[in-house]
Design a protein around this motif. Structure first.
Motif, PDB file in Angstrom:
ATOM      1  N   LEU A 271     -13.025  11.497   9.040  1.00 34.46           N
ATOM      2  CA  LEU A 271     -12.550  10.431   7.975  1.00 34.46           C
ATOM      3  C   LEU A 271     -11.272  10.859   7.260  1.00 34.46           C
ATOM      4  CD1 LEU A 271     -15.319   9.062   5.383  1.00 34.46           C
ATOM      5  CD2 LEU A 271     -12.802   9.184   4.882  1.00 34.46           C
ATOM      6  N   VAL A 272     -10.427  10.057   6.802  1.00 35.22           N
ATOM      7  CA  VAL A 272      -9.168  10.232   6.253  1.00 35.22           C
ATOM      8  C   VAL A 272      -9.407  10.118   4.854  1.00 35.22           C
ATOM      9  CG1 VAL A 272      -6.781  10.019   6.002  1.00 35.22           C
ATOM     10  CG2 VAL A 272      -7.869  10.119   8.352  1.00 35.22           C
ATOM     11  N   ILE A 273      -9.100  11.092   3.747  1.00 42.46           N
ATOM     12  CA  ILE A 273      -8.908  10.642   2.543  1.00 42.46           C
ATOM     13  C   ILE A 273      -7.403  10.245   2.090  1.00 42.46           C
ATOM     14  CG2 ILE A 273     -10.978  11.757   1.975  1.00 42.46           C
ATOM     15  CD1 ILE A 273      -9.543  14.174   0.789  1.00 42.46           C
ATOM     16  N   SER A 274      -7.371   9.768   0.746  1.00 45.30           N
ATOM     17  CA  SER A 274      -5.901   9.180   0.452  1.00 45.30           C
ATOM     18  C   SER A 274      -6.026   9.199  -1.161  1.00 45.30           C
ATOM     19  CB  SER A 274      -5.792   7.969   0.998  1.00 45.30           C
ATOM     20  OG  SER A 274      -4.287   7.451   0.889  1.00 45.30           O
ATOM     21  N   GLY A 275      -4.808   9.729  -1.787  1.00 42.35           N
ATOM     22  CA  GLY A 275      -4.566   9.556  -3.081  1.00 42.35           C
ATOM     23  C   GLY A 275      -3.356  10.602  -3.620  1.00 42.35           C
ATOM     24  N   GLU A 276      -3.703  10.806  -4.888  1.00 48.06           N
ATOM     25  CA  GLU A 276      -2.746  11.569  -5.603  1.00 48.06           C
ATOM     26  C   GLU A 276      -2.612  12.875  -5.099  1.00 48.06           C
ATOM     27  OE1 GLU A 276      -2.644   9.548  -9.883  1.00 48.06           O
ATOM     28  OE2 GLU A 276      -4.278  11.106  -9.753  1.00 48.06           O
ATOM     29  N   ILE A 277      -1.482  13.612  -4.963  1.00 55.60           N
ATOM     30  CA  ILE A 277      -1.463  15.177  -4.331  1.00 55.60           C
ATOM     31  C   ILE A 277      -2.366  15.972  -4.803  1.00 55.60           C
ATOM     32  CG2 ILE A 277       0.170  17.122  -3.554  1.00 55.60           C
ATOM     33  CD1 ILE A 277       2.557  15.110  -3.480  1.00 55.60           C
TER      34      ILE A 277
ATOM     35  N   VAL B 152      -8.618   9.482  -5.587  1.00 54.15           N
ATOM     36  CA  VAL B 152      -8.598  10.181  -4.115  1.00 54.15           C
ATOM     37  C   VAL B 152      -9.903   9.457  -3.621  1.00 54.15           C
ATOM     38  CG1 VAL B 152      -9.935  12.275  -4.750  1.00 54.15           C
ATOM     39  CG2 VAL B 152      -8.946  11.953  -2.746  1.00 54.15           C
ATOM     40  N   VAL B 153      -9.558   8.764  -2.492  1.00 57.60           N
ATOM     41  CA  VAL B 153     -10.600   7.822  -1.782  1.00 57.60           C
ATOM     42  C   VAL B 153     -10.670   8.055  -0.427  1.00 57.60           C
ATOM     43  CG1 VAL B 153     -10.396   6.277  -3.809  1.00 57.60           C
ATOM     44  CG2 VAL B 153      -8.876   5.870  -1.751  1.00 57.60           C
ATOM     45  N   ALA B 154     -11.814   7.683   0.203  1.00 61.23           N
ATOM     46  CA  ALA B 154     -11.849   7.563   1.537  1.00 61.23           C
ATOM     47  C   ALA B 154     -11.178   6.270   2.052  1.00 61.23           C
ATOM     48  CB  ALA B 154     -13.405   7.201   2.063  1.00 61.23           C
ATOM     49  N   ALA B 155     -10.051   6.755   2.900  1.00 57.24           N
ATOM     50  CA  ALA B 155      -9.094   5.648   3.445  1.00 57.24           C
ATOM     51  C   ALA B 155      -9.655   5.042   5.017  1.00 57.24           C
ATOM     52  CB  ALA B 155      -7.751   6.384   3.383  1.00 57.24           C
ATOM     53  N   ASN B 156      -9.593   6.206   5.987  1.00 58.03           N
ATOM     54  CA  ASN B 156      -9.774   5.805   7.327  1.00 58.03           C
ATOM     55  C   ASN B 156     -11.187   6.375   7.638  1.00 58.03           C
ATOM     56  OD1 ASN B 156      -7.332   4.839   6.841  1.00 58.03           O
ATOM     57  ND2 ASN B 156      -6.423   6.194   8.648  1.00 58.03           N
ATOM     58  N   TYR B 157     -11.975   5.282   8.200  1.00 60.99           N
ATOM     59  CA  TYR B 157     -13.333   5.637   8.749  1.00 60.99           C
ATOM     60  C   TYR B 157     -13.075   5.864  10.559  1.00 60.99           C
ATOM     61  CZ  TYR B 157     -15.536   5.134   4.197  1.00 60.99           C
ATOM     62  OH  TYR B 157     -15.949   5.062   2.911  1.00 60.99           O
ATOM     63  N   ASN B 158     -12.652   6.760  10.948  1.00 56.62           N
ATOM     64  CA  ASN B 158     -12.050   6.826  12.296  1.00 56.62           C
ATOM     65  C   ASN B 158     -13.170   6.755  13.244  1.00 56.62           C
ATOM     66  OD1 ASN B 158      -9.200   6.134  11.784  1.00 56.62           O
ATOM     67  ND2 ASN B 158      -8.915   8.412  11.445  1.00 56.62           N
ATOM     68  N   CYS B 159     -14.176   7.646  13.113  1.00 58.42           N
ATOM     69  CA  CYS B 159     -15.214   7.848  14.143  1.00 58.42           C
ATOM     70  C   CYS B 159     -16.463   8.774  13.243  1.00 58.42           C
ATOM     71  CB  CYS B 159     -14.760   8.389  15.192  1.00 58.42           C
ATOM     72  SG  CYS B 159     -14.275  10.134  15.383  1.00 58.42           S
ATOM     73  N   PRO B 160     -17.672   8.793  13.548  1.00 57.52           N
ATOM     74  CA  PRO B 160     -18.404   9.702  12.871  1.00 57.52           C
ATOM     75  C   PRO B 160     -17.800  11.090  12.926  1.00 57.52           C
ATOM     76  CG  PRO B 160     -19.468   8.158  14.522  1.00 57.52           C
ATOM     77  CD  PRO B 160     -18.051   8.040  14.892  1.00 57.52           C
ATOM     78  N   GLY B 161     -17.703  11.572  11.684  1.00 56.50           N
ATOM     79  CA  GLY B 161     -17.356  13.091  11.520  1.00 56.50           C
ATOM     80  C   GLY B 161     -16.068  13.271  11.466  1.00 56.50           C
TER      81      GLY B 161
ATOM     82  N   LEU C 113      -6.363  -9.769   5.411  1.00 51.70           N
ATOM     83  CA  LEU C 113      -5.065  -8.941   5.560  1.00 51.70           C
ATOM     84  C   LEU C 113      -4.422  -8.566   4.320  1.00 51.70           C
ATOM     85  CD1 LEU C 113      -3.399  -7.890   8.056  1.00 51.70           C
ATOM     86  CD2 LEU C 113      -2.027 -10.046   7.965  1.00 51.70           C
ATOM     87  N   MET C 114      -4.657  -9.677   3.388  1.00 49.48           N
ATOM     88  CA  MET C 114      -3.856  -9.353   1.985  1.00 49.48           C
ATOM     89  C   MET C 114      -4.309  -8.010   1.079  1.00 49.48           C
ATOM     90  SD  MET C 114      -3.411 -12.938   0.315  1.00 49.48           S
ATOM     91  CE  MET C 114      -2.436 -14.358   0.811  1.00 49.48           C
ATOM     92  N   PHE C 115      -5.571  -7.563   1.575  1.00 47.61           N
ATOM     93  CA  PHE C 115      -6.386  -6.573   0.974  1.00 47.61           C
ATOM     94  C   PHE C 115      -6.273  -5.280   1.511  1.00 47.61           C
ATOM     95  CE2 PHE C 115      -8.105 -10.012  -1.590  1.00 47.61           C
ATOM     96  CZ  PHE C 115      -7.772  -9.599  -2.858  1.00 47.61           C
ATOM     97  N   GLN C 116      -5.787  -5.370   3.045  1.00 46.95           N
ATOM     98  CA  GLN C 116      -5.897  -4.302   4.000  1.00 46.95           C
ATOM     99  C   GLN C 116      -5.174  -2.804   3.408  1.00 46.95           C
ATOM    100  OE1 GLN C 116      -3.169  -3.354   6.993  1.00 46.95           O
ATOM    101  NE2 GLN C 116      -4.893  -3.488   8.634  1.00 46.95           N
ATOM    102  N   LEU C 117      -4.133  -3.189   2.536  1.00 46.89           N
ATOM    103  CA  LEU C 117      -3.294  -1.879   2.192  1.00 46.89           C
ATOM    104  C   LEU C 117      -3.754  -1.069   1.232  1.00 46.89           C
ATOM    105  CD1 LEU C 117       0.624  -2.781   1.867  1.00 46.89           C
ATOM    106  CD2 LEU C 117      -0.528  -1.665   3.751  1.00 46.89           C
ATOM    107  N   THR C 118      -4.914  -1.725   0.378  1.00 48.02           N
ATOM    108  CA  THR C 118      -5.390  -0.903  -0.710  1.00 48.02           C
ATOM    109  C   THR C 118      -7.050  -0.392  -0.268  1.00 48.02           C
ATOM    110  OG1 THR C 118      -5.787  -3.020  -1.955  1.00 48.02           O
ATOM    111  CG2 THR C 118      -3.888  -1.571  -2.512  1.00 48.02           C
ATOM    112  N   ALA C 119      -7.381  -0.959   0.960  1.00 44.84           N
ATOM    113  CA  ALA C 119      -8.825  -1.024   1.190  1.00 44.84           C
ATOM    114  C   ALA C 119      -8.873   0.023   2.476  1.00 44.84           C
ATOM    115  CB  ALA C 119      -9.400  -2.433   1.689  1.00 44.84           C
ATOM    116  N   PRO C 120     -10.105   0.582   2.471  1.00 40.67           N
ATOM    117  CA  PRO C 120     -10.233   1.611   3.596  1.00 40.67           C
ATOM    118  C   PRO C 120     -10.239   0.740   4.988  1.00 40.67           C
ATOM    119  CG  PRO C 120     -12.395   1.173   2.492  1.00 40.67           C
ATOM    120  CD  PRO C 120     -11.214   0.522   1.653  1.00 40.67           C
TER     121      PRO C 120
END
Length: 293
Positions: free
Chosen positions: A161-167, A150-159, A241-248
């Motif tokens: 954040l979207v996390i992503s990973g195994e259920i 489980v990792v931080a995936a989208n830093y959308n705006c202060p406060g 662009l090659m690393f975008q899918l696995t990086a936040p």
């Protein structure tokens, strides 16, 4: 200085792009070209499809790309970006808009991206969750403390954040985040763990397609999700662009860097107004607007 920003998945709606198709001969030509490139009638789904049909990854990603890039093209001389950025999928739209990628090449990459992500989702059940009201470093520390991925995936705006990973790991992290004071930590209705290590099979597949695609000198810098600062070298753009899918997706940081580099006006190009909403939370003093023809 004017910055143009391009939305990602989730902004789709029935009827998207139909006004462009009806108003502009150039738009009609590009939509017809897209149907041939994709091998199915995406325009019919965009204009008349149900919300369920539009939610299919193989439809959603090309549909948003088409709405954004065709809108930028039919704006003609009024589209004069000093810099561009795109949120996740929107990065490929931005690369067509600033002339790094040809329209058909961008569409082909988006289609391959969608199919590769779909396969990765089916191979390993996974999910994402939105976390509101906590500092980024607290979210990162709690994710790092969980068993499983489980990792931080989208830093959308202060406060926000979207996390992503195994259920299970995401569910456990959500409970820990609520205990730590998060206003909300709720699962998102997505097919998988985008922008996490679980997208590695998709990243490898897409990287091969990117490697075979021609990237040219852009008309203006792009601020990429992976690097967050201005990039103009085609080889660097390709690598990021090659690393975008696995990086936040470091959206907050990208926008802050664009402002630091002189952006005074941000224009959202494509469906919805999610990015305008995020802009107001990142820096309320900057002017925001919506692209129109």
């Amino acid at each position: 200085m004017k910055a143009y920003i391009f939305p990602g998945q989730g902004a789709q709606f029935t009827g998207m792009g139909q006004d462009l198709y009806e108003k502009s001969a150039e738009a009609k030509e590009l939509f017809n070209e897209a149907n041939k490139v994709l091998g199915f009638d995406i325009t019919k789904i965009m204009f008349e499809g149900s919300a369920e049909e539009l939610k299919e990854t193989k439809v959603t990603q090309p549909a948003i790309f088409l709405h954004s890039t065709i809108l930028a093209k039919v704006m003609g001389d009024t589209f004069q970006p000093d810099m561009v950025a795109g949120h996740s999928l929107g990065e490929i739209s931005a690369l067509v808009a600033n002339r790094t990628l040809a329209f058909s090449d961008g569409l082909t990459l988006v289609s391959k991206r969608a199919q590769a992500m779909q396969k990765a989702c089916e191979a390993a059940p996974s999910t994402m969750a939105a976390v509101l009201g906590l500092d980024d470093h607290i979210v990162e520390a709690i994710c790092a403390d969980q068993n499983g991925i489980v990792v931080a995936a989208n830093y959308n705006c202060p406060g926000q954040l979207v996390i992503s990973g195994e259920i299970e790991a995401v569910n456990n992290a959500c409970e820990a985040l609520k205990e730590a004071g998060a206003k909300r930590a709720l699962l998102l209705p997505v097919g998988g763990a985008f922008h996490s290590p679980m997208m590695e099979p998709a990243r490898e597949e897409l990287a091969a397609a990117i490697e075979d695609t021609v990237f040219t000198e852009p008309a203006c810098p792009i601020y990429q999700n992976v690097s967050t600062f201005a990039v103009t070298n085609p080889a660097d753009i390709k690598k990021n662009l090659m690393f975008q899918l696995t990086a936040p997706v470091k959206w907050t940081q990208s926008i802050q860097n664009m402002i630091k580099d002189g952006a005074t006006q941000f224009v959202e190009v494509g469906p919805g107004n999610v990015l305008q909403g995020l802009m107001r939370k990142i820096d309320r003093s900057v002017e925001t607007g919506k692209a129109e023809v």
